[in-house]
Scaffold this motif. Structure first.
Motif, PDB file in Angstrom:
ATOM      1  N   ARG A 347       1.044  -1.275   0.079  1.00 49.33           N
ATOM      2  CA  ARG A 347       0.507  -0.485   0.164  1.00 49.33           C
ATOM      3  C   ARG A 347       0.723   1.778  -0.159  1.00 49.33           C
ATOM      4  O   ARG A 347       1.044   2.222  -0.730  1.00 49.33           O
ATOM      5  CB  ARG A 347      -1.017  -0.003   1.476  1.00 49.33           C
ATOM      6  CG  ARG A 347      -1.825  -1.101   1.270  1.00 49.33           C
ATOM      7  CD  ARG A 347      -3.137  -0.393   2.100  1.00 49.33           C
ATOM      8  NE  ARG A 347      -2.488  -1.231   3.745  1.00 49.33           N
ATOM      9  CZ  ARG A 347      -2.694  -2.311   4.057  1.00 49.33           C
ATOM     10  NH1 ARG A 347      -3.510  -3.603   3.194  1.00 49.33           N
ATOM     11  NH2 ARG A 347      -2.255  -2.906   4.705  1.00 49.33           N
ATOM     12  N   TRP A 348       1.212   1.224   0.521  1.00 47.08           N
ATOM     13  CA  TRP A 348       2.903   2.016   0.867  1.00 47.08           C
ATOM     14  C   TRP A 348       3.657   2.706  -1.203  1.00 47.08           C
ATOM     15  O   TRP A 348       3.279   3.938  -1.129  1.00 47.08           O
ATOM     16  CB  TRP A 348       3.683   2.063   2.107  1.00 47.08           C
ATOM     17  CG  TRP A 348       4.769   3.570   1.994  1.00 47.08           C
ATOM     18  CD1 TRP A 348       5.056   3.962   2.601  1.00 47.08           C
ATOM     19  CD2 TRP A 348       6.208   3.542   1.512  1.00 47.08           C
ATOM     20  NE1 TRP A 348       5.668   5.188   2.957  1.00 47.08           N
ATOM     21  CE2 TRP A 348       6.923   4.841   1.374  1.00 47.08           C
ATOM     22  CE3 TRP A 348       6.408   3.124   0.456  1.00 47.08           C
ATOM     23  CZ2 TRP A 348       7.316   5.436   1.525  1.00 47.08           C
ATOM     24  CZ3 TRP A 348       8.071   3.973  -0.461  1.00 47.08           C
ATOM     25  CH2 TRP A 348       7.944   4.971   0.652  1.00 47.08           C
ATOM     26  N   LEU A 349       3.794   1.630  -1.280  1.00 46.12           N
ATOM     27  CA  LEU A 349       4.657   1.441  -2.684  1.00 46.12           C
ATOM     28  C   LEU A 349       3.817   1.516  -3.910  1.00 46.12           C
ATOM     29  O   LEU A 349       4.069   2.434  -4.643  1.00 46.12           O
ATOM     30  CB  LEU A 349       5.000   0.121  -3.363  1.00 46.12           C
ATOM     31  CG  LEU A 349       6.089  -0.362  -2.415  1.00 46.12           C
ATOM     32  CD1 LEU A 349       6.589  -1.900  -2.571  1.00 46.12           C
ATOM     33  CD2 LEU A 349       7.746   1.146  -2.609  1.00 46.12           C
ATOM     34  N   LYS A 350       2.423   1.371  -3.655  1.00 50.84           N
ATOM     35  CA  LYS A 350       1.421   2.096  -4.329  1.00 50.84           C
ATOM     36  C   LYS A 350       0.773   3.625  -4.618  1.00 50.84           C
ATOM     37  O   LYS A 350       0.964   4.511  -5.715  1.00 50.84           O
ATOM     38  CB  LYS A 350      -0.057   1.494  -3.934  1.00 50.84           C
ATOM     39  CG  LYS A 350      -0.516   0.439  -4.640  1.00 50.84           C
ATOM     40  CD  LYS A 350      -1.679   0.751  -5.456  1.00 50.84           C
ATOM     41  CE  LYS A 350      -2.390  -0.947  -6.105  1.00 50.84           C
ATOM     42  NZ  LYS A 350      -1.091  -1.681  -6.638  1.00 50.84           N
ATOM     43  N   VAL A 351       1.558   4.221  -3.395  1.00 49.97           N
ATOM     44  CA  VAL A 351       1.731   5.748  -3.088  1.00 49.97           C
ATOM     45  C   VAL A 351       2.731   6.169  -3.533  1.00 49.97           C
ATOM     46  O   VAL A 351       3.371   7.310  -4.194  1.00 49.97           O
ATOM     47  CB  VAL A 351       1.387   6.070  -1.989  1.00 49.97           C
ATOM     48  CG1 VAL A 351       1.294   7.817  -1.744  1.00 49.97           C
ATOM     49  CG2 VAL A 351      -0.399   5.762  -1.380  1.00 49.97           C
ATOM     50  N   TYR A 352       4.298   5.409  -3.052  1.00 46.51           N
ATOM     51  CA  TYR A 352       5.251   6.056  -3.705  1.00 46.51           C
ATOM     52  C   TYR A 352       6.429   5.320  -4.231  1.00 46.51           C
ATOM     53  O   TYR A 352       7.444   5.499  -5.029  1.00 46.51           O
ATOM     54  CB  TYR A 352       5.953   6.118  -2.168  1.00 46.51           C
ATOM     55  CG  TYR A 352       5.086   7.114  -1.218  1.00 46.51           C
ATOM     56  CD1 TYR A 352       5.304   8.440  -1.113  1.00 46.51           C
ATOM     57  CD2 TYR A 352       4.433   6.791  -0.063  1.00 46.51           C
ATOM     58  CE1 TYR A 352       3.936   9.065  -0.360  1.00 46.51           C
ATOM     59  CE2 TYR A 352       4.151   7.341   0.497  1.00 46.51           C
ATOM     60  CZ  TYR A 352       3.898   8.487   1.063  1.00 46.51           C
ATOM     61  OH  TYR A 352       3.137   9.202   1.485  1.00 46.51           O
ATOM     62  N   GLY A 353       5.780   4.956  -4.849  1.00 45.47           N
ATOM     63  CA  GLY A 353       6.490   3.340  -5.312  1.00 45.47           C
ATOM     64  C   GLY A 353       7.319   4.557  -6.809  1.00 45.47           C
ATOM     65  O   GLY A 353       7.984   4.201  -7.207  1.00 45.47           O
ATOM     66  N   GLU A 354       7.096   5.547  -7.283  1.00 42.37           N
ATOM     67  CA  GLU A 354       7.449   6.113  -8.545  1.00 42.37           C
ATOM     68  C   GLU A 354       9.303   6.598  -7.443  1.00 42.37           C
ATOM     69  O   GLU A 354      10.146   6.215  -8.769  1.00 42.37           O
ATOM     70  CB  GLU A 354       7.448   7.474  -8.552  1.00 42.37           C
ATOM     71  CG  GLU A 354       8.201   8.240  -9.265  1.00 42.37           C
ATOM     72  CD  GLU A 354       6.967  10.064  -9.294  1.00 42.37           C
ATOM     73  OE1 GLU A 354       6.223  10.160  -9.476  1.00 42.37           O
ATOM     74  OE2 GLU A 354       7.797  10.684  -9.803  1.00 42.37           O
ATOM     75  N   ALA A 355       9.411   6.913  -6.612  1.00 41.31           N
ATOM     76  CA  ALA A 355      10.498   6.649  -5.975  1.00 41.31           C
ATOM     77  C   ALA A 355      11.568   5.266  -5.750  1.00 41.31           C
ATOM     78  O   ALA A 355      12.784   5.681  -5.740  1.00 41.31           O
ATOM     79  CB  ALA A 355      10.940   7.432  -4.235  1.00 41.31           C
ATOM     80  N   VAL A 356      10.743   4.251  -5.868  1.00 42.18           N
ATOM     81  CA  VAL A 356      11.534   2.559  -5.684  1.00 42.18           C
ATOM     82  C   VAL A 356      11.966   2.375  -7.173  1.00 42.18           C
ATOM     83  O   VAL A 356      13.075   2.085  -7.849  1.00 42.18           O
ATOM     84  CB  VAL A 356      10.825   2.045  -4.786  1.00 42.18           C
ATOM     85  CG1 VAL A 356      11.441   0.580  -5.067  1.00 42.18           C
ATOM     86  CG2 VAL A 356      10.804   3.001  -3.797  1.00 42.18           C
ATOM     87  N   TYR A 357      11.107   1.582  -7.999  1.00 36.69           N
ATOM     88  CA  TYR A 357      11.044   1.229  -9.078  1.00 36.69           C
ATOM     89  C   TYR A 357      11.692   1.802 -10.480  1.00 36.69           C
ATOM     90  O   TYR A 357      11.379   3.662 -10.542  1.00 36.69           O
ATOM     91  CB  TYR A 357       9.545   1.181 -10.002  1.00 36.69           C
ATOM     92  CG  TYR A 357       8.796   0.295  -9.057  1.00 36.69           C
ATOM     93  CD1 TYR A 357       9.113  -1.008  -8.296  1.00 36.69           C
ATOM     94  CD2 TYR A 357       7.348   0.312  -8.061  1.00 36.69           C
ATOM     95  CE1 TYR A 357       7.954  -1.670  -7.450  1.00 36.69           C
ATOM     96  CE2 TYR A 357       7.034  -0.202  -7.573  1.00 36.69           C
ATOM     97  CZ  TYR A 357       6.972  -0.903  -7.404  1.00 36.69           C
ATOM     98  OH  TYR A 357       6.658  -1.976  -6.333  1.00 36.69           O
ATOM     99  N   GLY A 358      12.926   0.863 -11.267  1.00 36.57           N
ATOM    100  CA  GLY A 358      13.304   1.723 -11.834  1.00 36.57           C
ATOM    101  C   GLY A 358      14.620   2.606 -11.058  1.00 36.57           C
ATOM    102  O   GLY A 358      14.808   3.754 -12.149  1.00 36.57           O
ATOM    103  N   ALA A 359      14.312   3.442 -10.319  1.00 35.70           N
ATOM    104  CA  ALA A 359      15.371   4.594  -9.451  1.00 35.70           C
ATOM    105  C   ALA A 359      16.499   4.449  -9.807  1.00 35.70           C
ATOM    106  O   ALA A 359      17.138   3.365  -9.356  1.00 35.70           O
ATOM    107  CB  ALA A 359      14.437   4.765  -8.120  1.00 35.70           C
ATOM    108  N   GLY A 360      17.379   5.260  -9.667  1.00 33.86           N
ATOM    109  CA  GLY A 360      18.686   5.318  -9.321  1.00 33.86           C
ATOM    110  C   GLY A 360      19.173   5.567  -7.666  1.00 33.86           C
ATOM    111  O   GLY A 360      18.484   5.713  -7.148  1.00 33.86           O
ATOM    112  N   ARG A 361      21.097   5.465  -8.234  1.00 33.37           N
ATOM    113  CA  ARG A 361      21.298   5.624  -6.953  1.00 33.37           C
ATOM    114  C   ARG A 361      21.596   6.975  -6.240  1.00 33.37           C
ATOM    115  O   ARG A 361      20.762   7.811  -7.029  1.00 33.37           O
ATOM    116  CB  ARG A 361      22.920   4.875  -6.820  1.00 33.37           C
ATOM    117  CG  ARG A 361      22.861   3.233  -7.249  1.00 33.37           C
ATOM    118  CD  ARG A 361      24.229   3.153  -7.748  1.00 33.37           C
ATOM    119  NE  ARG A 361      25.037   1.474  -8.523  1.00 33.37           N
ATOM    120  CZ  ARG A 361      24.411   1.682  -9.148  1.00 33.37           C
ATOM    121  NH1 ARG A 361      23.094   1.731 -10.106  1.00 33.37           N
ATOM    122  NH2 ARG A 361      24.609   0.150  -9.358  1.00 33.37           N
ATOM    123  N   SER A 362      21.701   7.266  -4.999  1.00 35.57           N
ATOM    124  CA  SER A 362      21.786   7.981  -4.346  1.00 35.57           C
ATOM    125  C   SER A 362      22.387   8.840  -4.460  1.00 35.57           C
ATOM    126  O   SER A 362      24.150   8.468  -4.989  1.00 35.57           O
ATOM    127  CB  SER A 362      21.917   7.588  -2.917  1.00 35.57           C
ATOM    128  OG  SER A 362      22.482   9.349  -2.061  1.00 35.57           O
TER     129      SER A 362
END
Ligand code: H79
Length: 470
Positions: A347-362
Motif C-alpha cells: 500500500r505504501w508502494l502504491k503511493v510512493y513507488g515512483e521513488a523505487v521502481y527503476g530508480a537510481g542510486r543516491s
C-alpha cells in the motif's frame, strides 16, 4: 519459421536435451538449443539487466519438506534456520525422506501467492525448486524424490506457480541448490550418511542430477527470469561454467545470481546483508521477514512494514534489489503476519513507488552514516555508524527523499548545485509546492508534518539538469 530437427524434438519431448546428455553421448552445450517460445537472446548486458534494474523488489519463497518439522525434530527444538533441520539434527536420509509421504499442502493456491506478491509491490518471484535437502518441488524425471512422485499431493507446485505468474505478468525464477544435496550420496553437505565431501564423486552428482534438473527447470516452465544458485561448495570455475552453458543455451535471457561459483550476472550479498555504502554494480540482498527462510513454528519475530520499507529504500538508494523471503507452512499457507506486513508495504508502494521502481542510486552518500574513528565491530573493523533519517533515490531530473525521521524544522538538504524547479510530496494530487528556503547557505525544505500515522513519506524535488552537481 525454420524448424530444425532439434527444436522439433524439443517440442515433442522437452527433456530431449537432458536425456541425451545424461546418456553422456554429447557434451551439454552441443546437445541443447534454445527452447522455443522463450525470449530472444539479449543484445547487450544492459538489455539483459533491464527488467531487474526496474523491478527492485522481489519475493523469495522457501518451501519444501522442512515446512513439516517446522524447526522441531522428534520433540526437540532444532535451533537455526528451518530449512537446515536435516543437517542440524543429522537426520538420516531414510528418515527425512519419509516426510514426503506426509506432504499434502491442500491449502496451496498458486494464484493467491502470486497475487500476494503483486499486492506487496513485488515484481519477481524466486522459489526453491530444490533446496539443500535435495527434494525437488516439481515433477522431475531425473529423480523421483520430488513433490509429484513422492507425495500424496501429486501436483507440480512449480508448474502451477509458473502458470499463475505467466497469467498475471509476474517474472518467475528458481532457487536451485547446485552444490549441496543432502539426499544424493555424491552431493555436498551430507557427511553423516555419506562421509566426507572430499571422498565423493561430486561430478557424478552434478552430471546425473543437478545439471539435468536445471535443464528441466529451464525447459518445462516457460521463461525463467533468473536462477538463484547458492552455497558454491566445491564449485570450481569449470563446474560453474557447465551450469552457465546450460542456462545460456536454453534461455539466454535468464539471469544468474552471484553464488554459482563463477561470475554470474549480478552480485548477491550475504544473507540479510545490506552494504554500508553504494555499490556500483548490479546487486541483490536476499533477506528474511523473520529469521528463518523455511517455515518455523516458533519464529514470530516479524520485521515491521516500516523496517521493510526502510530496508527497501536503503537498498535501492545504494543501487540494489531486495529479494524478501516468506516461508509457507506445510498446509501451503504463508504466515499471516508476513502477508499482512507485506501488504502494508504494498500500500505504501502504491503511493510512493515512483521513488523505487527503476530508480537510481543516491548521488550523495553522507546519509548512510560513517565509520567510527574509534569503535570497532565484531570483526575488529571500524564500526559503521548508521544514519537512517532519510534515503535518496533518483530519476533523470528528479530527486526523491524518503524521510524516516520527520523533521520538525524542515529537512536540511545535502549540498548540490542544481537549481530546484519544483518541490512537492509524492502522492499529493495537487502537488502543493513545498517551500525551499536558504539559511546560511543550506537549502531547507519546509516539509509539513504528516498525519499522526505516517512513518515515512517522500519529498520529490525536480531539478535543472539530469545529473546532480555537487
Ligand atoms: O536458502 C537460504 C539458506 O538456507 C541458505 N541461503 C539462504 C538464501 C544458506 N545456506 N547456507 N547458509 C545459508 C549458511 C548457513 C549457516 C547456518 Fe549452520 C546453518 C548456521 C546454522 C545453520 C551450518 C550449520 C553452519 C552452522 C551450522
Amino acid at each position: 519459421m525454420k524448424t530444425t530437427v532439434r527444436s522439433w524434438f524439443c517440442r515433442i519431448c522437452p527433456l530431449f536435451p537432458a536425456f541425451i546428455f545424461m546418456a553422456g553421448a554429447v557434451a551439454p552445450s552441443a546437445a541443447m538449443a534454445q527452447v522455443a517460445g522463450m525470449p530472444p537472446a539479449p543484445k547487450s548486458q544492459d538489455e539483459k539487466m533491464a527488467w531487474f534494474r526496474e523491478a527492485k523488489f522481489g519475493l523469495f519463497i522457501h518451501w519444501g519438506l522442512y515446512a513439516i518439522p517446522a524447526g522441531e525434530w522428534k520433540g526437540q527444538r532444532s535451533p537455526g534456520i528451518g530449512e537446515w533441520v536435516m543437517h542440524r539434527m543429522k537426520i538420516p536420509v531414510r528418515e527425512y525422506e519419509q516426510l514426503a509421504s506426509q506432504f499434502n499442502p491442500f491449502k496451496f493456491d498458486a494464484e493467491e501467492w502470486v497475487k500476494m506478491a503483486e499486492d506487496a509491490g513485488m515484481k519477481y518471484i524466486v522459489i526453491t525448486s530444490k533446496h539443500h535437502d535435495g527434494f525437488a518441488m516439481y515433477r522431475s524425471k531425473v529423480s523421483p524424490y520430488n513433490v509429484f512422485d513422492a507425495t500424496p499431493f501429486k501436483r507440480d507446485v512449480l508448474k502451477e506457480l509458473a502458470d499463475a505468474c505467466a497469467k498475471r505478468g509476474m517474472q518467475f525464477g528458481f532457487y536451485y541448490s547446485q552444490a549441496q544435496d543432502w539426499h544424493d550420496p555424491n552431493g555436498a553437505g551430507n557427511t553423516w550418511d555419506f562421509g566426507p565431501d572430499e571422498k565423493k564423486d561430486f561430478d557424478n552428482y552434478l552430471r546425473a542430477k543437478a545439471e539435468p534438473q536445471v535443464t528441466e527447470l529451464l525447459t518445462g516452465y516457460g521463461p525463467i527470469c533468473l536462477i538463484w544458485f547458492d552455497t558454491p561448495r566445491m564449485m570450481t570455475p569449470e563446474r560453474g561454467k557447465r551450469f552457465v552453458d546450460i542456462v545460456h543455451q536454453l534461455q539466454p535471457a535468464t539471469l544468474i545470481d552471484g553464488r554459482l561459483g563463477i561470475q554470474g550476472d549480478y552480485h548477491s550479498t550475504g544473507d540479510n546483508a545490506i552494504p554500508n555504502l553504494t555499490r556500483n554494480d548490479d546487486w541483490e540482498t536476499p533477506a528474511t521477514v523473520n529469521h528463518t527462510w523455511g517455515f518455523r513454528r516458533d519464529d514470530e519475530d516479524w520485521k515491521s512494514p516500516t523496517e521493510i520499507i526502510f530496508k527497501l529504500l536503503d537498498i535501492v538508494s545504494k543501487g540494489g534489489n531486495y529479494l524478501l523471503n516468506v516461508g509457507p507452512d506445510a498446509d501451503g499457507i504463508i504466515p499471516q503476519p508476513s502477508v499482512d506486513n507485506l501488504r502494508t508495504v504494498g500500500r505504501w508502494l502504491k503511493v510512493y513507488g515512483e521513488a523505487v521502481y527503476g530508480a537510481g542510486r543516491s548521488p550523495f552518500g553522507e546519509e548512510f552514516g560513517e565509520f567510527s574513528p574509534t569503535q570497532k565491530d565484531r570483526n575488529g573493523q571500524p564500526l559503521f555508524l548508521v544514519r537512517n533519517d532519510w534515503r535518496c533515490t533518483t530519476k533523470p531530473g528528479k530527486l526523491y527523499f524518503t524521510l524516516f525521521t520527520i523533521p520538525r524544522e524542515g529537512l536540511d538538504l545535502p549540498a548540490f548545485k542544481n537549481p530546484i524547479t519544483k518541490a512537492y510530496l509524492l502522492g499529493d494530487r495537487e502537488k502543493k509546492e513545498i517551500t525551499i528556503e536558504t539559511i546560511n547557505g543550506v537549502r531547507v525544505a519546509r516539509v509539513p508534518r504528516p498525519g499522526p500515522h505516517a512513518t515515512s513519506y517522500v519529498l520529490c524535488l525536480e531539478i535543472k539538469g539530469d545529473t546532480v552537481e555537487r
